[in-house]
Design a protein around this motif. Structure first.
Motif, PDB file in Angstrom:
ATOM      1  N   GLY A  42       4.202 -16.808 -41.698  1.00  0.00           N
ATOM      2  CA  GLY A  42       3.710 -17.246 -40.393  1.00  0.00           C
ATOM      3  C   GLY A  42       3.665 -16.150 -39.350  1.00  0.00           C
ATOM      4  O   GLY A  42       3.362 -16.402 -38.191  1.00  0.00           O
ATOM      5  N   LEU A  43       3.964 -14.927 -39.765  1.00  0.00           N
ATOM      6  CA  LEU A  43       3.986 -13.812 -38.818  1.00  0.00           C
ATOM      7  C   LEU A  43       2.822 -12.862 -39.107  1.00  0.00           C
ATOM      8  O   LEU A  43       2.437 -12.676 -40.258  1.00  0.00           O
ATOM      9  N   ASP A  93      14.668  -6.124 -41.874  1.00  0.00           N
ATOM     10  CA  ASP A  93      15.104  -6.855 -40.681  1.00  0.00           C
ATOM     11  C   ASP A  93      14.557  -6.231 -39.396  1.00  0.00           C
ATOM     12  O   ASP A  93      14.079  -6.937 -38.504  1.00  0.00           O
ATOM     13  N   ARG A  94      14.639  -4.915 -39.292  1.00  0.00           N
ATOM     14  CA  ARG A  94      14.139  -4.261 -38.081  1.00  0.00           C
ATOM     15  C   ARG A  94      12.629  -4.467 -37.949  1.00  0.00           C
ATOM     16  O   ARG A  94      12.111  -4.736 -36.868  1.00  0.00           O
ATOM     17  N   PHE A  96      10.906  -6.895 -39.125  1.00  0.00           N
ATOM     18  CA  PHE A  96      10.616  -8.285 -38.771  1.00  0.00           C
ATOM     19  C   PHE A  96      10.494  -8.454 -37.258  1.00  0.00           C
ATOM     20  O   PHE A  96       9.661  -9.220 -36.773  1.00  0.00           O
ATOM     21  N   ALA A  97      11.349  -7.752 -36.522  1.00  0.00           N
ATOM     22  CA  ALA A  97      11.325  -7.912 -35.065  1.00  0.00           C
ATOM     23  C   ALA A  97       9.959  -7.549 -34.495  1.00  0.00           C
ATOM     24  O   ALA A  97       9.444  -8.225 -33.595  1.00  0.00           O
ATOM     25  N   THR A  98       9.352  -6.489 -35.037  1.00  0.00           N
ATOM     26  CA  THR A  98       8.016  -6.098 -34.581  1.00  0.00           C
ATOM     27  C   THR A  98       7.022  -7.229 -34.807  1.00  0.00           C
ATOM     28  O   THR A  98       6.217  -7.560 -33.927  1.00  0.00           O
ATOM     29  N   ILE A 100       7.669 -10.389 -35.180  1.00  0.00           N
ATOM     30  CA  ILE A 100       8.012 -11.541 -34.335  1.00  0.00           C
ATOM     31  C   ILE A 100       7.462 -11.343 -32.927  1.00  0.00           C
ATOM     32  O   ILE A 100       6.847 -12.247 -32.357  1.00  0.00           O
ATOM     33  N   VAL A 101       7.659 -10.162 -32.372  1.00  0.00           N
ATOM     34  CA  VAL A 101       7.129  -9.900 -31.025  1.00  0.00           C
ATOM     35  C   VAL A 101       5.601 -10.010 -31.038  1.00  0.00           C
ATOM     36  O   VAL A 101       5.002 -10.635 -30.162  1.00  0.00           O
ATOM     37  N   GLN A 104       4.481 -13.624 -31.378  1.00  0.00           N
ATOM     38  CA  GLN A 104       4.735 -14.363 -30.144  1.00  0.00           C
ATOM     39  C   GLN A 104       3.671 -14.032 -29.094  1.00  0.00           C
ATOM     40  O   GLN A 104       3.139 -14.918 -28.426  1.00  0.00           O
ATOM     41  N   LEU A 119       3.698  -2.894 -27.787  1.00  0.00           N
ATOM     42  CA  LEU A 119       4.648  -2.373 -28.780  1.00  0.00           C
ATOM     43  C   LEU A 119       4.800  -0.859 -28.623  1.00  0.00           C
ATOM     44  O   LEU A 119       5.903  -0.309 -28.748  1.00  0.00           O
ATOM     45  N   ARG A 122       7.259   0.842 -26.223  1.00  0.00           N
ATOM     46  CA  ARG A 122       8.589   1.206 -26.722  1.00  0.00           C
ATOM     47  C   ARG A 122       8.543   2.493 -27.533  1.00  0.00           C
ATOM     48  O   ARG A 122       9.400   3.359 -27.365  1.00  0.00           O
ATOM     49  N   TRP A 123       7.583   2.613 -28.428  1.00  0.00           N
ATOM     50  CA  TRP A 123       7.614   3.701 -29.412  1.00  0.00           C
ATOM     51  C   TRP A 123       7.058   5.018 -28.883  1.00  0.00           C
ATOM     52  O   TRP A 123       7.328   6.074 -29.453  1.00  0.00           O
TER      53      TRP A 123
ATOM     54  N   PHE B  41      11.403 -16.530 -28.959  1.00  0.00           N
ATOM     55  CA  PHE B  41      10.617 -15.502 -29.657  1.00  0.00           C
ATOM     56  C   PHE B  41       9.476 -16.133 -30.462  1.00  0.00           C
ATOM     57  O   PHE B  41       9.092 -15.633 -31.509  1.00  0.00           O
ATOM     58  N   GLY B  42       8.969 -17.254 -29.948  1.00  0.00           N
ATOM     59  CA  GLY B  42       7.878 -17.923 -30.653  1.00  0.00           C
ATOM     60  C   GLY B  42       8.334 -18.734 -31.845  1.00  0.00           C
ATOM     61  O   GLY B  42       7.509 -19.270 -32.586  1.00  0.00           O
ATOM     62  N   ARG B  74      20.406  -7.304 -36.527  1.00  0.00           N
ATOM     63  CA  ARG B  74      19.388  -6.270 -36.471  1.00  0.00           C
ATOM     64  C   ARG B  74      18.139  -6.738 -35.730  1.00  0.00           C
ATOM     65  O   ARG B  74      17.608  -6.019 -34.896  1.00  0.00           O
ATOM     66  N   VAL B  75      17.680  -7.915 -36.077  1.00  0.00           N
ATOM     67  CA  VAL B  75      16.436  -8.399 -35.469  1.00  0.00           C
ATOM     68  C   VAL B  75      16.612  -8.515 -33.958  1.00  0.00           C
ATOM     69  O   VAL B  75      15.777  -8.065 -33.182  1.00  0.00           O
ATOM     70  N   GLU B  78      16.565  -5.195 -32.232  1.00  0.00           N
ATOM     71  CA  GLU B  78      15.205  -4.659 -32.145  1.00  0.00           C
ATOM     72  C   GLU B  78      14.386  -5.380 -31.080  1.00  0.00           C
ATOM     73  O   GLU B  78      13.611  -4.764 -30.362  1.00  0.00           O
ATOM     74  N   LEU B  79      14.554  -6.696 -31.005  1.00  0.00           N
ATOM     75  CA  LEU B  79      13.835  -7.442 -29.972  1.00  0.00           C
ATOM     76  C   LEU B  79      14.255  -6.941 -28.594  1.00  0.00           C
ATOM     77  O   LEU B  79      13.421  -6.748 -27.708  1.00  0.00           O
ATOM     78  N   ALA B  81      15.269  -3.973 -27.952  1.00  0.00           N
ATOM     79  CA  ALA B  81      14.670  -2.642 -27.785  1.00  0.00           C
ATOM     80  C   ALA B  81      13.213  -2.752 -27.333  1.00  0.00           C
ATOM     81  O   ALA B  81      12.697  -1.857 -26.668  1.00  0.00           O
ATOM     82  N   TYR B  82      12.557  -3.848 -27.701  1.00  0.00           N
ATOM     83  CA  TYR B  82      11.191  -4.092 -27.216  1.00  0.00           C
ATOM     84  C   TYR B  82      11.208  -4.712 -25.816  1.00  0.00           C
ATOM     85  O   TYR B  82      10.150  -5.000 -25.258  1.00  0.00           O
ATOM     86  N   GLN B 104       7.002 -21.621 -39.625  1.00  0.00           N
ATOM     87  CA  GLN B 104       5.846 -21.518 -40.518  1.00  0.00           C
ATOM     88  C   GLN B 104       5.425 -22.903 -41.011  1.00  0.00           C
ATOM     89  O   GLN B 104       4.244 -23.236 -41.032  1.00  0.00           O
TER      90      GLN B 104
END
Lengths: 318, 318
Positions: A42-43, A93-94, A96-98, A100-101, A104, A119, A122-123, B41-42, B74-75, B78-79, B81-82, B104
């Motif tokens: 779903g992401l 895991d890390r 995934f956060a991208t 998810i954001v 969303q 995004l 941040r980077w 986060f959606g 971790r997630v 990271e969130l 960090a965004y 999902q």
């Protein structure tokens, strides 16, 4: 100097590192392939955009070339425990956060270009990273499996099947209806040089060029368009480009890829030193060509490749 | 014996453990509160359903009473960090997977009851866990903040503010339009006993009872309805139930909570041994009452509470 680069994933990202080193003062716009984007769990996952962003932003897993460094896989393990796949796509895991954001923000109505910009806030990749389009384009590959011809998502062909079966066709589904993302055509029109890194000519650069308007804008920009061969000594430097080249009827040679882009698009083409013999063939097709070392073995080697490409651009301009 | 339990989060889940121990052969249906569900986060997060599922399925963080055991973050890091929050809600990596699967499935069109059943196929909680409703209900709390009266999500009141300011009102937004989830009314109609664990009478059990049809079904079932006081010695055993009781004009005493439910709903009420003096007051309100130890200090103590409740149900029936 304003440089526009059409980029796929790993190869494009590493090339861009060399470009930043070779031309630290240049204004860089990267048009990223989104044809390998995929919805997982779903992401919305954008592998090529993320590889560029993580690589230039210092978050990439250097060894594998994609995904985040210092990664763990708790979320994926749990999804598997729920029986939810696919398991063949390795999201950490890390990472995934991208997704998810991104998901969303897309759900809240932001286009992919705005999400990518958010995004990148941040980077700080040091380039302007634009998706080729805000519209959904999904590269599908026709294969035979279990005795049947069927179409699978590019990621399924590339990652699950590791391109182990012949690709009968490669189709960027939705490309014909897609519009270039905001800023793409403007960046091309304003560019001093357009570069094609040694990315996959079919599923990376080919997909970007399949978005109506982009190929035409590059051809009409009136600036040098220089490419670097992803094929060295008749084999892809990395990845399995030969499989998808075969699907579009192109030989896996440095010269054949240049002819595939064509002199209407490409002004100059760099082949690897081992492909010296291809130079004459490429030039016969109306594309300036030179043989130089093309293995991105490190930042210095890559920066040297970039300097060769920029030097060729100057020759074309002169 | 068919037992229906209305459950909130931590207190309800621990009570259910005792119920499974005390009545291992009973057929248990849990109607879970979804008023504290929240989109983060959606993703759709259902804290009470998950606490029941993880607790009975062996995945709970025993010390904190909610979330997964052996958890990492971790997630969430990271969130952050965004720059994406809220940061006050502690979702771990393992927990995220549950919300990803749920979101999902909801996105694919499954109702929450079907999603909950699918998640429970992994956790095997040993009860039939039903959300009170498949419709969205969201408990909001009216507070004063920065000089203004405003409504915040229950989780924001409970977790971010830790109920540190007075609640002027507690409103289960959407409850009046919600329908009981499939199976809820049928389970109540078929029950031999209905139990109210020592969950929050306002934001847990109160929210479930606010879904039109559920209170009526319990009152009309013609079976013993037995509750256990969440208030011991004029203070909540756990959490901050006194804050939300005040918002609905109910004193934080074992007797006041019984009167709040009322003799039209409740047949029997257990208060803690320290509240022996409340027994006469509750019985004067037409509700059978007894003082017994009500601290869920461990499985044995909780099972003993359950046996007292079931014994009272037999008395009511007789």
């Amino acid at each position: 100097m304003r440089i526009v680069v059409l980029a796929g994933g790993i190869g494009g990202a590493r090339f861009l590192r060399g470009l930043k080193a070779a031309a630290p003062d240049a204004d860089l716009t990267v048009i990223g392939n989104t044809g390998d984007d995929i919805h997982l769990f779903g992401l919305k996952v954008c592998p090529d955009l993320d590889t560029v962003m993580y690589t230039l932003g210092g978050g990439i897993n250097e060894e594998q070339g994609w995904g985040r460094t210092d990664e763990t896989f708790r979320v994926k393990e749990e999804l598997a425990a729920y029986g939810v796949g696919p398991e063949w796509f390795g999201l950490g895991d890390r990472d995934f956060a991208t997704h998810i954001v991104r998901t969303q923000m897309l759900g809240a109505g932001y286009p992919l270009s705005a999400v990518t910009e958010a995004l990148c806030a941040r980077w700080k990749p040091g380039v302007r990273l634009l998706p080729m389009s805000d519209d959904r384009v999904e590269t599908h590959v026709a294969i035979d499996e279990d005795g049947e011809r069927k179409a699978v998502h590019f990621q399924e062909y590339w990652v699950r099947l590791r391109a182990s079966v012949p690709a009968h066709a490669v189709v960027p589904v939705g490309a014909d209806q897609a519009k270039p993302a905001p800023g793409v055509l403007e960046a091309i029109a304003d560019a001093d040089v357009v570069l094609f890194p040694p990315s996959n000519p079919v599923v990376s650069i080919g997909t970007i060029l399949a978005v109506p308007g982009i190929r035409e804008a590059i051809a009409d920009a009136g600036v040098p368009v220089i490419g670097l061969s992803p094929i060295v000594g008749d084999a892809p430097v990395r990845g399995m480009a030969d499989k998808v080249l075969a699907a579009v009827g192109v030989e896996s040679t440095a010269a054949a890829v240049a002819r595939h882009y064509g002199s209407g698009l490409l002004d100059g083409w760099l082949v690897d030193s081992v492909d010296e013999a291809a130079v004459a063939e490429v030039e016969a097709a109306g594309i300036r060509c030179r043989a130089v070392p093309l293995m991105m073995t490190g930042l210095d080697a890559t920066a040297a490749m970039v300097r060769e490409a920029l030097a060729m651009a100057e020759e074309v301009r002169a």
